[in-house]
Design an enzyme around this catalytic site. Structure first.
Site, PDB file in Angstrom:
ATOM      1  N   ASN A   9     -41.720  83.136   6.668  1.00  0.00           N
ATOM      2  CA  ASN A   9     -41.755  83.488   5.306  1.00  0.00           C
ATOM      3  C   ASN A   9     -40.674  84.036   4.632  1.00  0.00           C
ATOM      4  O   ASN A   9     -40.371  85.313   4.910  1.00  0.00           O
ATOM      5  CB  ASN A   9     -43.023  84.394   5.385  1.00  0.00           C
ATOM      6  CG  ASN A   9     -43.343  84.763   3.721  1.00  0.00           C
ATOM      7  OD1 ASN A   9     -42.758  84.296   2.964  1.00  0.00           O
ATOM      8  ND2 ASN A   9     -44.207  86.167   3.734  1.00  0.00           N
ATOM      9  N   LYS A  11     -40.138  84.848   1.509  1.00  0.00           N
ATOM     10  CA  LYS A  11     -40.312  85.723   0.379  1.00  0.00           C
ATOM     11  C   LYS A  11     -39.367  85.098  -0.709  1.00  0.00           C
ATOM     12  O   LYS A  11     -38.912  84.127  -0.810  1.00  0.00           O
ATOM     13  CB  LYS A  11     -40.197  87.005   0.945  1.00  0.00           C
ATOM     14  CG  LYS A  11     -41.263  87.259   2.186  1.00  0.00           C
ATOM     15  CD  LYS A  11     -41.464  88.694   2.344  1.00  0.00           C
ATOM     16  CE  LYS A  11     -42.415  89.171   3.517  1.00  0.00           C
ATOM     17  NZ  LYS A  11     -42.776  90.146   3.883  1.00  0.00           N
ATOM     18  N   HIS A  95     -51.604  86.588   1.395  1.00  0.00           N
ATOM     19  CA  HIS A  95     -50.386  87.616   1.911  1.00  0.00           C
ATOM     20  C   HIS A  95     -50.771  88.946   1.293  1.00  0.00           C
ATOM     21  O   HIS A  95     -51.014  89.241   0.293  1.00  0.00           O
ATOM     22  CB  HIS A  95     -49.140  87.130   1.516  1.00  0.00           C
ATOM     23  CG  HIS A  95     -48.005  87.943   2.324  1.00  0.00           C
ATOM     24  ND1 HIS A  95     -47.699  89.176   1.921  1.00  0.00           N
ATOM     25  CD2 HIS A  95     -47.282  87.601   3.566  1.00  0.00           C
ATOM     26  CE1 HIS A  95     -46.696  89.633   2.742  1.00  0.00           C
ATOM     27  NE2 HIS A  95     -46.666  88.555   3.807  1.00  0.00           N
ATOM     28  N   GLU A  97     -48.622  91.052   0.303  1.00  0.00           N
ATOM     29  CA  GLU A  97     -47.886  91.296  -0.964  1.00  0.00           C
ATOM     30  C   GLU A  97     -48.663  90.927  -2.309  1.00  0.00           C
ATOM     31  O   GLU A  97     -48.794  91.345  -3.225  1.00  0.00           O
ATOM     32  CB  GLU A  97     -46.717  90.767  -0.714  1.00  0.00           C
ATOM     33  CG  GLU A  97     -45.631  91.857  -0.010  1.00  0.00           C
ATOM     34  CD  GLU A  97     -44.528  91.279   0.800  1.00  0.00           C
ATOM     35  OE1 GLU A  97     -44.208  90.056   0.320  1.00  0.00           O
ATOM     36  OE2 GLU A  97     -44.071  91.888   1.882  1.00  0.00           O
ATOM     37  N   GLU A 167     -51.592  90.573   9.729  1.00  0.00           N
ATOM     38  CA  GLU A 167     -50.388  91.264   9.398  1.00  0.00           C
ATOM     39  C   GLU A 167     -51.035  92.893   8.929  1.00  0.00           C
ATOM     40  O   GLU A 167     -51.331  92.748   7.741  1.00  0.00           O
ATOM     41  CB  GLU A 167     -49.796  90.421   8.409  1.00  0.00           C
ATOM     42  CG  GLU A 167     -49.498  89.190   8.629  1.00  0.00           C
ATOM     43  CD  GLU A 167     -48.329  88.827   7.875  1.00  0.00           C
ATOM     44  OE1 GLU A 167     -47.075  88.457   8.487  1.00  0.00           O
ATOM     45  OE2 GLU A 167     -48.369  88.647   6.434  1.00  0.00           O
ATOM     46  N   GLY A 173     -42.437  94.332   6.851  1.00  0.00           N
ATOM     47  CA  GLY A 173     -41.182  94.866   6.114  1.00  0.00           C
ATOM     48  C   GLY A 173     -40.672  96.318   6.379  1.00  0.00           C
ATOM     49  O   GLY A 173     -39.633  96.662   5.774  1.00  0.00           O
ATOM     50  N   SER A 212     -43.069  92.805  11.249  1.00  0.00           N
ATOM     51  CA  SER A 212     -41.805  93.514  11.734  1.00  0.00           C
ATOM     52  C   SER A 212     -41.534  92.605  13.274  1.00  0.00           C
ATOM     53  O   SER A 212     -41.227  93.443  14.060  1.00  0.00           O
ATOM     54  CB  SER A 212     -41.626  94.669  11.750  1.00  0.00           C
ATOM     55  OG  SER A 212     -41.670  95.395  10.539  1.00  0.00           O
TER      56      SER A 212
HETATM   57  P1  PGA Z   1     -41.652  91.187   8.119  1.00  0.00           P
HETATM   58  O1  PGA Z   1     -42.787  90.275   7.179  1.00  0.00           O
HETATM   59  O2  PGA Z   1     -41.457  90.194   9.295  1.00  0.00           O
HETATM   60  O3  PGA Z   1     -40.527  91.131   7.316  1.00  0.00           O
HETATM   61  O4  PGA Z   1     -42.343  92.475   8.478  1.00  0.00           O
HETATM   62  C1  PGA Z   1     -43.881  89.568   7.533  1.00  0.00           C
HETATM   63  C2  PGA Z   1     -44.613  89.046   6.574  1.00  0.00           C
HETATM   64  O5  PGA Z   1     -44.758  89.717   5.567  1.00  0.00           O
HETATM   65  O6  PGA Z   1     -45.276  87.949   6.573  1.00  0.00           O
END
Ligand code: PGA
Length: 251
Positions: A9, A11, A95, A97, A167, A173, A212
């Site tokens: 992803n 982003k 997701h 976010e 997640e 993140g 992460s």
């Molecule tokens: P990250 O993001 O690996 O940077 O924690 C995962 C995600 O949001 O899908």
């Protein structure tokens, strides 16, 4: 054990030039990995570029979001049919976010899941609890209600055509990963909730962990019984790290 899947992803990162460089660096190694399906979700404006770059390779393209509507006066939205037309095989839905920053509700996420299926895409349903919900002991209840919204909308047979990504919001993140045991507990819970509707379908559904995931923790996470791969944010922007994570999935 289910087939392994690792999804990048990206982003809101990248340009035509940096995307091309990253794909150039990834492809020779990714092509050599057997037994793991890899997909990359770039920002929407680069879907066509990625489809071109990945044509005739084993790496699939996915979208980070999808409209719950099929077509019409919905300014700024992108439909499932458009994503399929651009060469996508997957679409992330719900997701965290999107849920927390853009107010997507469980009901909307369920409609997005169905819209992806209707367009012939594989939806990747993202579920996760906040740190407050975890500390209050509500993790399973939160995951259960996010899952139920989609089950009520589409039923178990259609849900099983998709992929689920657990997640934890507190791990996205932040550099703080769920321990393999914490992740496995929630994955087992998700499979149990699904098994109550249909044990065979529940056993076969692909469950990803995200939050992460890095090259130094991926192998332990992917070794868990109910973890079939990962959804990778930050580490997917670095070719060496992402290749190592994909390799960990086939170990
Ligand atoms: P990250 O993001 O690996 O940077 O924690 C995962 C995600 O949001 O899908």
């Amino acid at each position: 054990m289910n087939a392994k899947l690792v999804i990048a992803n990206w982003k809101m990162h990248g340009t035509h030039a940096t995307n091309a460089r990253l794909i150039d660096a990834l492809l020779p190694s990714l092509q050599g990995i057997d037994g793991v399906q890899v997909a990359i979700c770039p920002p929407m404006p680069y879907l066509a570029q990625l489809s071109d770059l990945l044509e005739h390779t084993s790496v699939a393209v996915g979208a980070q979001n999808i409209s719950e509507r099929a077509q019409g006066a919905f300014t700024g939205e992108v439909s499932g049919q458009m994503l399929a037309d651009l060469g996508c095989a997957y679409a992330l839905v719900g997701h965290s976010e999107r849920r927390s920053l853009y107010g997507e509700t469980d009901a909307q996420v369920a409609m997005k899941f169905e819209a992806a299926l209707n367009a012939g895409l594989t939806p990747v349903l993202c579920l996760g609890e906040t740190i407050h919900q975890r500390k209050a002991g509500n993790t399973n209840a939160v995951i259960g209600s996010q899952l139920k919204a989609v089950l009520d909308q589409v039923g178990i047979a259609k849900l099983a055509k998709g992929v689920i990504a657990y997640e934890p919001v507190w791990a996205i993140g932040t550099g703080e990963t769920a321990t393999p045991e914490q992740a496995q507990q929630v994955h087992r819970h998700i499979r149990q909730v699904l098994a109550a509707r249909d044990p065979a379908l529940a056993a076969g559904i692909t469950l990803l962990y995200g939050g992460s995931v890095k090259d130094d923790n991926a192998a332990q996470l992917f070794a868990q019984h109910d973890i079939d791969g990962g959804l990778i944010g930050g580490a997917s922007l670095d070719a060496t790290s992402f290749v190592a994570i994909c390799q960990a999935a086939c170990a």
